[in-house]
Structures are given as C-alpha cells and as structure tokens.
Design a protein around this motif. Structure first.
Motif, short mmCIF file in Angstrom:
data_model
loop_
_atom_site.label_atom_id
_atom_site.label_comp_id
_atom_site.label_asym_id
_atom_site.label_seq_id
_atom_site.Cartn_x
_atom_site.Cartn_y
_atom_site.Cartn_z
N ASN A 6 0.43 -1.63 -0.18
CA ASN A 6 0.11 -0.04 0.01
C ASN A 6 0.81 1.12 0.04
N GLU A 7 2.03 1.06 0.24
CA GLU A 7 3.06 2.29 -0.29
C GLU A 7 2.70 2.38 -1.31
N THR A 8 3.91 4.18 -1.22
CA THR A 8 3.97 4.56 -2.92
C THR A 8 4.80 3.77 -3.63
N ALA A 9 6.40 3.85 -2.87
CA ALA A 9 7.42 2.37 -3.65
C ALA A 9 6.74 1.18 -4.50
N TRP A 10 5.92 0.58 -3.73
CA TRP A 10 5.02 -0.43 -4.23
C TRP A 10 4.65 -0.12 -5.61
N GLU A 11 3.69 1.33 -6.11
CA GLU A 11 3.69 1.32 -7.50
C GLU A 11 4.30 2.15 -8.00
N LYS A 12 5.58 2.62 -7.56
CA LYS A 12 6.04 3.06 -8.43
C LYS A 12 7.60 2.31 -9.00
N ASN A 13 8.24 1.50 -8.55
CA ASN A 13 8.73 0.46 -8.78
C ASN A 13 8.60 -0.65 -9.19
N ASP A 14 9.62 -1.93 -9.65
CA ASP A 14 9.25 -3.01 -9.84
C ASP A 14 9.33 -4.34 -7.87
N ARG A 15 9.24 -3.70 -6.81
CA ARG A 15 9.48 -3.92 -6.04
C ARG A 15 9.60 -3.19 -4.17
N ASN A 16 8.77 -3.83 -3.36
CA ASN A 16 9.10 -3.02 -2.20
C ASN A 16 9.71 -3.68 -1.05
N VAL A 58 10.79 -8.67 1.09
CA VAL A 58 10.09 -8.07 -0.01
C VAL A 58 9.09 -8.52 -1.10
N ALA A 59 8.38 -7.14 -1.31
CA ALA A 59 7.65 -8.18 -2.22
C ALA A 59 7.64 -7.29 -3.60
N LEU A 60 7.43 -8.77 -4.78
CA LEU A 60 7.94 -8.48 -6.36
C LEU A 60 7.63 -8.27 -6.80
N HIS A 61 6.93 -7.26 -8.11
CA HIS A 61 6.78 -7.01 -9.11
C HIS A 61 6.57 -8.04 -10.34
N ARG A 62 5.91 -8.98 -11.08
CA ARG A 62 5.99 -10.28 -11.71
C ARG A 62 7.33 -9.30 -12.69
N LYS A 63 8.15 -10.13 -13.20
CA LYS A 63 9.68 -9.61 -14.26
C LYS A 63 10.47 -8.95 -13.74
N ALA A 64 9.98 -8.95 -11.71
CA ALA A 64 11.10 -8.02 -11.38
C ALA A 64 12.76 -8.92 -10.88
N THR A 65 13.80 -8.06 -11.05
CA THR A 65 14.92 -9.04 -11.42
C THR A 65 16.13 -8.88 -10.00
N MET A 66 16.70 -9.23 -8.91
CA MET A 66 17.54 -9.10 -7.91
C MET A 66 18.29 -9.43 -7.92
N GLN A 67 19.55 -8.77 -7.91
CA GLN A 67 20.87 -9.17 -7.69
C GLN A 67 22.13 -8.64 -6.33
N THR A 68 22.86 -9.49 -5.86
CA THR A 68 22.84 -9.22 -4.28
C THR A 68 24.49 -8.85 -4.30
N GLU A 69 24.90 -7.12 -3.80
CA GLU A 69 26.47 -7.25 -3.90
C GLU A 69 26.81 -7.60 -2.58
N HIS A 70 26.96 -8.55 -2.49
CA HIS A 70 27.80 -9.73 -1.79
C HIS A 70 27.39 -10.94 -1.64
N SER A 97 12.29 -17.42 -10.08
CA SER A 97 13.98 -18.30 -11.13
C SER A 97 15.02 -17.78 -9.72
N LEU A 98 15.94 -18.83 -9.64
CA LEU A 98 16.69 -18.32 -8.91
C LEU A 98 18.21 -18.79 -9.88
N ILE A 99 19.56 -17.52 -10.17
CA ILE A 99 20.03 -17.94 -11.29
C ILE A 99 21.24 -17.55 -9.88
N ALA A 100 22.21 -19.28 -10.03
CA ALA A 100 23.17 -19.16 -8.76
C ALA A 100 24.23 -19.01 -9.09
N ASN A 101 25.59 -17.73 -9.55
CA ASN A 101 27.15 -18.12 -9.82
C ASN A 101 27.90 -18.66 -8.61
N VAL A 102 27.52 -20.46 -8.62
CA VAL A 102 29.13 -20.52 -7.96
C VAL A 102 30.11 -21.03 -8.45
#
Length: 110
Positions: free
Chosen positions: A52-62, A77-89, A104-109
């Motif tokens: 219900n926050e503005t960030a959910w409406e404006k972005n691909d996640r909140n 974390v709530a993600l809209h369809r087709k949202a992607t995430m990457q880790t910095e750590h 879908s989860l892709i892990a580069n091991v």
C-alpha cells in the motif's frame, strides 16, 4: 519492554531489551521494534503495508526490514512480475521463502 506470559497457570514477567528503528521518509508513522530476543512478526500486516506504499506503485518491488541484529537481517520483499534482484555481497548467506507466486533463481557458484 515488559511482557506478561501466561502459560499453564503460571504468570511470568519477561524483561526484553529491544532495538527500535525510527520513523523514516517512507514510513513516517513512527518507530518499530526490529531486534529483540522475542519478536512477533505479523507477515500479513507487513505485506499489506508494503503493497500500500507509494514505492510499490512506482517501482518493481518494495521491502521492509522486519528483523535486524549484528548477525542477521530478515527483509520482507514484494516483487512485481518480471522484477530482478542481484546481490552486492555474494559471499553472504541467503535464505529465500516464497509466500506467493514463483521465482527463478540463478546462482553463479565458483
């Protein structure tokens, strides 16, 4: 913070040292507890809040941090369809629990 717990007709007082997070620009309604030996996390309430926050409406996640200590952080974390995430750590541990939908989860091991 003082909690009263009633269990098997025994009344106990439990003193809990808690850490609170202050109000933020996105969440001006006030502080909330994020670190405590005992912490109740109402996931349906937090899901409703972030959707219900503005960030959910404006972005691909909140997201919202629901627990944070020196050793661990739990972020809802709530993600809209087709949202992607990457880790910095990528060296950090990661735990994922899908509450609704698919990912879908892709892990580069190495």
């Amino acid at each position: 913070m003082l909690f009263e717990v009633i269990s098997k007709n025994i009344l106990m007082d439990i003193n809990i040292d808690a850490t609170n997070i202050d109000a933020t620009h996105n969440r001006p309604e006030g502080e909330r507890q994020i670190d405590s030996p005992v912490l109740l996390i109402d996931l349906p309430e937090f899901i409703g809040q972030i959707k219900n926050e503005t960030a959910w409406e404006k972005n691909d996640r909140n997201s919202i941090t629901v627990f944070k200590s020196d050793k661990m952080r739990i972020v809802l974390v709530a993600l809209h369809r087709k949202a992607t995430m990457q880790t910095e750590h990528p060296e950090n541990a990661l735990s994922i629990q899908v509450l609704k939908g698919k990912i879908s989860l892709i892990a580069n091991v190495s």
